[in-house]
Design a protein around this motif. Structure first.
Motif, PDB file in Angstrom:
ATOM      1  N   THR A  19      -0.011  -3.458  12.294  1.00  0.00           N
ATOM      2  CA  THR A  19      -0.728  -4.235  13.308  1.00  0.00           C
ATOM      3  C   THR A  19      -1.705  -3.356  14.085  1.00  0.00           C
ATOM      4  OG1 THR A  19       0.909  -3.843  15.065  1.00  0.00           O
ATOM      5  CG2 THR A  19       1.313  -5.695  13.569  1.00  0.00           C
ATOM      6  N   ARG A  55       9.726  -1.051   4.518  1.00  0.00           N
ATOM      7  CA  ARG A  55       8.901  -2.126   5.081  1.00  0.00           C
ATOM      8  C   ARG A  55       9.300  -2.457   6.516  1.00  0.00           C
ATOM      9  NH1 ARG A  55       8.983  -4.099  -0.456  1.00  0.00           N
ATOM     10  NH2 ARG A  55       6.823  -3.957  -1.211  1.00  0.00           N
ATOM     11  N   SER A 106       2.495  -3.619   0.512  1.00  0.00           N
ATOM     12  CA  SER A 106       2.740  -3.770  -0.919  1.00  0.00           C
ATOM     13  C   SER A 106       3.576  -2.607  -1.437  1.00  0.00           C
ATOM     14  CB  SER A 106       1.408  -3.794  -1.672  1.00  0.00           C
ATOM     15  OG  SER A 106       0.756  -2.526  -1.557  1.00  0.00           O
ATOM     16  N   THR A 124      -4.574   0.727   9.805  1.00  0.00           N
ATOM     17  CA  THR A 124      -5.041  -0.190   8.764  1.00  0.00           C
ATOM     18  C   THR A 124      -6.456   0.163   8.316  1.00  0.00           C
ATOM     19  OG1 THR A 124      -5.726  -1.794  10.464  1.00  0.00           O
ATOM     20  CG2 THR A 124      -3.531  -2.055   9.516  1.00  0.00           C
ATOM     21  N   ALA A 157       6.162  -2.132   9.079  1.00  0.00           N
ATOM     22  CA  ALA A 157       5.503  -3.362   9.522  1.00  0.00           C
ATOM     23  C   ALA A 157       4.805  -3.245  10.876  1.00  0.00           C
ATOM     24  CB  ALA A 157       6.514  -4.514   9.528  1.00  0.00           C
ATOM     25  N   ARG A 193      -0.213  -6.813   3.825  1.00  0.00           N
ATOM     26  CA  ARG A 193       0.566  -8.001   4.185  1.00  0.00           C
ATOM     27  C   ARG A 193       2.042  -7.819   3.849  1.00  0.00           C
ATOM     28  NH1 ARG A 193      -4.155 -10.611   1.712  1.00  0.00           N
ATOM     29  NH2 ARG A 193      -5.473 -11.417   3.404  1.00  0.00           N
ATOM     30  N   GLY A 194       2.886  -8.578   4.572  1.00  0.00           N
ATOM     31  CA  GLY A 194       4.312  -8.614   4.243  1.00  0.00           C
ATOM     32  C   GLY A 194       5.035  -7.301   4.393  1.00  0.00           C
ATOM     33  N   GLU A 199      -6.724  -5.632   1.835  1.00  0.00           N
ATOM     34  CA  GLU A 199      -6.017  -6.448   2.821  1.00  0.00           C
ATOM     35  C   GLU A 199      -4.686  -6.959   2.259  1.00  0.00           C
ATOM     36  OE1 GLU A 199      -6.675  -6.869   5.879  1.00  0.00           O
ATOM     37  OE2 GLU A 199      -8.800  -6.298   6.106  1.00  0.00           O
ATOM     38  N   ASP A 200      -4.650  -7.239   0.971  1.00  0.00           N
ATOM     39  CA  ASP A 200      -3.393  -7.691   0.360  1.00  0.00           C
ATOM     40  C   ASP A 200      -2.301  -6.638   0.472  1.00  0.00           C
ATOM     41  OD1 ASP A 200      -4.429 -10.138  -0.329  1.00  0.00           O
ATOM     42  OD2 ASP A 200      -4.921  -9.565  -2.401  1.00  0.00           O
TER      43      ASP A 200
END
Length: 287
Positions: A207, A199, A230, A212, A203, A226-227, A222-223
């Protein structure tokens, strides 16, 4: 037959650390390239915005292995300059340098030209300068770029993709072009530690719209973005775990239609590091 597809073999190494920028590191980089050739890898892919200038010392230090750029940014190097550099390196090391091209993540001149149109124009200029289509690859991700590759290049070196993407890309490309996805390998068997390392690396890419959008095209939500990603996303774009698990993840790309997998080690160290012991272990587990 596609000469680039034949020359790169089944497995390669993707590395920023092999770029010969620092004169103090050139001896280590040359020695490492020679060892990777002896270990049986078929290609070295020089990460970031690499050029023929970065490839030349590694080609001089080896006798068989292919060396490619992954990728050279078309906005930063004009096609005639790229063609002249290709000709010079190819004359010294016939058939071993692969010119990998892409549009990067920005820096396009104004007025902005769409990336696929810009790539097509760049390939036109390379054609005019005598760079063979079967000795250049493109970092294509979207369907339009893949269709351009099918007609105008030896193949594609997509970055940050999944086995599902690989299967779709093979369908678009057909059997002839080289399909050589990059795959990140985390040499860690603890799930929490492996995913933390993954991650942290992933990360910044989440962006960037080109990556993406591609994930969303291929079943992620979209989930999942995030973070830092997944578990499902991390486990799709990284190989981690036991040796068997890492081998299985690499084979998943080959089973999906890849001809070659370019392996990038992600171990928490700076990207310029040369993780030679991990590369040795990977060579052993891949046979």
């Amino acid at each position: 037959m596609n000469p680039t597809k034949q020359s790169v073999g089944r497995y390669g190494i993707w590395s920023i650390g092999l770029r010969a920028e620092d004169p103090a590191r050139r001896s280590e980089q040359a020695e490492t390239a020679a060892e990777l050739e002896q270990l049986g890898y078929g290609a070295l892919w020089l990460g970031s915005n690499s050029t023929a200038r970065h490839a030349a010392p590694l080609l001089a230090a080896t006798g068989r292995i292919a060396v490619g750029t992954s990728i050279q940014n078309i906005w930063q190097y004009e096609a005639p300059v790229s063609a002249a550099a290709f000709a010079q390196v190819d004359a010294a090391h016939p058939g071993r340098f692969v010119l990998g091209l892409g549009v990067g993540h920005g820096g396009a001149p104004k007025p902005f030209r769409g990336p696929v149109s810009a790539l097509a124009a760049y390939l036109d200029a390379l054609d005019a300068a005598g760079v063979p289509a079967d000795r250049r690859v493109v970092a294509a991700i979207g369907p339009r770029a893949l269709r351009l590759v099918r007609e105008r290049a030896a193949g594609t070196v997509p970055y940050l993709v999944t086995p599902d993407y690989t299967a779709a890309a093979r369908e678009t490309l057909g059997e002839g072009p080289l399909l050589a996805p990059e795959l990140k390998v985390v040499p860690e068997s603890d799930p929490a530690r492996a995913r933390t390392l993954a991650r942290a690396f992933l990360a910044p890419y989440l962006t960037l719209p080109n990556y993406t959008s591609n994930f969303l095209r291929h079943g992620f939500t979209e989930d999942d973005l995030r973070g830092g990603g997944s578990d499902r996303l991390v486990d799709s774009v990284f190989a981690w775990g036991t040796e068997d698990a890492i081998r299985d993840r690499i084979n998943a790309f080959l089973d999906a239609g890849a001809d070659h997998v370019a392996l990038q080690v992600v171990d928490g160290n700076p990207r310029e590091t040369l993780p030679r012991e991990t590369w040795r272990r990977l060579a052993t587990l891949l046979g």
